[in-house]
Enzyme design. Structure first.
Site, short mmCIF file in Angstrom:
data_model
loop_
_atom_site.label_atom_id
_atom_site.label_comp_id
_atom_site.label_asym_id
_atom_site.label_seq_id
_atom_site.Cartn_x
_atom_site.Cartn_y
_atom_site.Cartn_z
N LYS A 13 0.84 -1.21 0.00
CA LYS A 13 0.00 0.00 0.00
C LYS A 13 0.87 1.26 0.00
O LYS A 13 0.63 2.19 -0.75
CB LYS A 13 -0.94 0.01 1.22
CG LYS A 13 -1.86 -1.18 1.32
CD LYS A 13 -2.76 -1.12 2.52
CE LYS A 13 -2.07 -1.11 3.85
NZ LYS A 13 -1.30 -2.35 4.18
N ARG A 88 -9.66 1.28 9.30
CA ARG A 88 -9.08 -0.01 9.65
C ARG A 88 -10.10 -0.93 10.29
O ARG A 88 -9.81 -2.09 10.55
CB ARG A 88 -7.96 0.28 10.64
CG ARG A 88 -6.88 -0.71 10.72
CD ARG A 88 -5.78 -0.36 9.77
NE ARG A 88 -4.52 -0.93 10.17
CZ ARG A 88 -3.35 -0.53 9.72
NH1 ARG A 88 -3.27 0.44 8.86
NH2 ARG A 88 -2.26 -1.11 10.09
N ARG A 127 11.97 -5.12 4.75
CA ARG A 127 11.59 -3.73 4.45
C ARG A 127 12.52 -2.72 5.12
O ARG A 127 12.89 -2.86 6.26
CB ARG A 127 10.17 -3.46 4.92
CG ARG A 127 9.82 -1.97 4.82
CD ARG A 127 8.36 -1.70 4.94
NE ARG A 127 7.77 -2.26 6.14
CZ ARG A 127 6.46 -2.29 6.35
NH1 ARG A 127 5.64 -1.83 5.43
NH2 ARG A 127 5.97 -2.80 7.45
N ARG A 160 11.42 -1.06 10.84
CA ARG A 160 10.37 -0.85 11.84
C ARG A 160 10.40 -1.91 12.94
O ARG A 160 10.55 -3.10 12.65
CB ARG A 160 9.01 -0.83 11.15
CG ARG A 160 8.74 0.47 10.45
CD ARG A 160 7.54 0.47 9.56
NE ARG A 160 6.37 -0.22 10.07
CZ ARG A 160 5.22 -0.27 9.42
NH1 ARG A 160 5.09 0.34 8.25
NH2 ARG A 160 4.20 -0.92 9.93
N ARG A 171 -0.24 -8.87 13.27
CA ARG A 171 -0.87 -7.80 12.48
C ARG A 171 -1.76 -8.39 11.40
O ARG A 171 -2.81 -7.85 11.07
CB ARG A 171 0.20 -6.89 11.88
CG ARG A 171 0.83 -5.96 12.91
CD ARG A 171 2.15 -5.38 12.46
NE ARG A 171 2.09 -4.68 11.19
CZ ARG A 171 3.15 -4.40 10.44
NH1 ARG A 171 4.36 -4.75 10.83
NH2 ARG A 171 3.00 -3.77 9.31
P1 AP5 Z 1 4.89 -1.61 1.84
O1 AP5 Z 1 4.57 -0.79 0.65
O2 AP5 Z 1 5.61 -0.93 2.98
O3 AP5 Z 1 3.57 -2.35 2.39
P2 AP5 Z 1 2.31 -1.79 3.16
O4 AP5 Z 1 1.12 -2.46 2.59
O5 AP5 Z 1 2.32 -0.28 3.17
O6 AP5 Z 1 2.61 -2.39 4.60
P3 AP5 Z 1 2.55 -1.78 6.07
O7 AP5 Z 1 3.27 -2.78 6.95
O8 AP5 Z 1 3.06 -0.37 6.13
O9 AP5 Z 1 1.06 -1.82 6.37
P4 AP5 Z 1 0.39 -1.86 7.71
O10 AP5 Z 1 -0.97 -1.56 7.30
O11 AP5 Z 1 0.57 -3.06 8.54
O12 AP5 Z 1 1.20 -0.77 8.59
P5 AP5 Z 1 0.84 0.70 9.06
O13 AP5 Z 1 2.08 1.49 9.01
O14 AP5 Z 1 -0.37 1.20 8.35
O15 AP5 Z 1 5.75 -2.89 1.33
C1 AP5 Z 1 6.26 -3.85 2.24
C2 AP5 Z 1 7.62 -4.38 1.72
O16 AP5 Z 1 7.40 -5.10 0.51
C3 AP5 Z 1 8.63 -3.28 1.37
O17 AP5 Z 1 9.93 -3.73 1.70
C4 AP5 Z 1 8.52 -3.11 -0.15
O18 AP5 Z 1 9.73 -2.67 -0.75
C5 AP5 Z 1 8.14 -4.52 -0.58
N1 AP5 Z 1 7.26 -4.55 -1.74
C6 AP5 Z 1 6.11 -3.80 -1.90
N2 AP5 Z 1 5.53 -4.10 -3.09
C7 AP5 Z 1 6.32 -5.07 -3.67
C8 AP5 Z 1 6.24 -5.79 -4.90
N3 AP5 Z 1 5.22 -5.61 -5.77
N4 AP5 Z 1 7.21 -6.70 -5.17
C9 AP5 Z 1 8.23 -6.90 -4.29
N5 AP5 Z 1 8.37 -6.24 -3.12
C10 AP5 Z 1 7.42 -5.34 -2.80
O19 AP5 Z 1 0.39 0.46 10.57
C11 AP5 Z 1 1.34 0.16 11.58
C12 AP5 Z 1 0.63 0.17 12.94
O20 AP5 Z 1 0.09 1.48 13.23
C13 AP5 Z 1 -0.57 -0.78 13.05
O21 AP5 Z 1 -0.17 -2.10 13.39
C14 AP5 Z 1 -1.38 -0.10 14.17
O22 AP5 Z 1 -0.81 -0.35 15.45
C15 AP5 Z 1 -1.18 1.38 13.86
N6 AP5 Z 1 -2.23 1.93 12.97
C16 AP5 Z 1 -2.04 2.44 11.72
N7 AP5 Z 1 -3.21 2.86 11.19
C17 AP5 Z 1 -4.15 2.61 12.14
C18 AP5 Z 1 -5.55 2.81 12.18
N8 AP5 Z 1 -6.23 3.34 11.14
N9 AP5 Z 1 -6.22 2.43 13.29
C19 AP5 Z 1 -5.57 1.88 14.35
N10 AP5 Z 1 -4.24 1.67 14.36
C20 AP5 Z 1 -3.54 2.02 13.27
#
Ligand code: AP5
Length: 220
Positions: A13, A88, A127, A160, A171
């Protein structure tokens, strides 16, 4: 245009959101990045959020909703926005709907990025992220030109704390239980829901995403 990106942790994402926003001049609201910025700045919100994030739990809804509302208010009217990581769960989705309605807005399109749990665990373990511009790399799959540093601004990349495999598995459980049901929620809304295979190369995912959203370079 207001686009919600849904999908499990690590599906891409953030990677796709940055590419789309850079190409089209759109803005992004990424709740994970906003929370990490608050945590790193040591604000009361960041301190409250830290434990939830480290454990891979959702941060309480009122904190998240207030943070999104505040961020949205900084954008000029007519700004196109990608929402990554929000909403979420169902209560965030309801609050978001009302928040947008008060501004005369709505979610226009939803894109669901899909990939197997095993693949996303593998991706996340490698990552590395830029704390400044949000660019995302992967040590083996998408390395930066200079090991450990961002290609765009030369800033040192970070790993991270919640990217350890055990936390990622948790997660994923939270995603399947709390967030995945939002796909059905949006299927019942006026916004079209697009399904994109997230297990392809980054460029192919981006092409599929733009085709699905019906946007090209320069669109708004
Ligand atoms: P990446 O693009 O970073 O993936 P992502 O989908 O953004 O993953 P996240 O881990 O950031 O999502 P998340 O939803 O768990 O975390 P968030 O920060 O929102 O890609 C991942 C890896 O794969 C990278 O190394 C990339 O290079 C590689 N990659 C990507 N595409 C590829 C491809 N096509 N081919 C090969 N490699 C590829 O949330 C973190 C925490 O914050 C949560 O656990 C929660 O505690 C809190 N939080 C955040 N939002 C909320 C909310 N709305 N409500 C409550 N808590 C929240």
């Amino acid at each position: 245009m207001h686009v919600v990106l849904l999908g499990p942790p690590g599906v891409g994402k953030g990677t796709q959101g940055v590419l789309l926003a850079d190409a089209l001049g759109w803005r992004r609201i990424v709740t994970g990045d906003l929370l990490r910025a608050q945590r790193d700045a040591g604000t009361p919100l960041g301190q409250q959020a830290q434990g939830y994030m480290t454990r891979g739990e959702l941060v309480p809804d009122p904190l998240i909703i207030a943070m999104v509302r505040e961020q949205l208010a900084t954008f000029a009217s007519g700004t196109s926005v990608i929402f990554d990581g929000f909403p979420r769960n169902s209560s965030q989705a309801s609050a978001f709907k009302m928040m947008l309605e008060t501004l005369g807005l709505a979610v226009d399109q939803v894109a669901v990025l899909e990939a197997d749990d095993d693949l996303v665990v593998e991706r996340i373990s490698g990552r590395r992220s830029c704390p400044t511009c949000g660019a995302v790399y992967n040590q083996s799959l998408a390395p930066p030109n200079r090991d450990g540093f961002c290609d765009k601004d030369g800033i040192a990349l970070f790993h991270r704390a919640d990217d350890e495999p055990e936390t990622v598995r948790h997660r994923l459980e939270v995603y399947h239980r709390e967030t995945e049901p939002l796909i059905a929620y949006y299927e019942g809304s006026r916004a079209p829901v697009h399904y994109i295979a997230g297990d392809q190369a980054v460029e192919l995912v981006q092409t599929a995403l733009r085709e699905a959203l019906g946007v090209g370079v320069g669109a708004s």
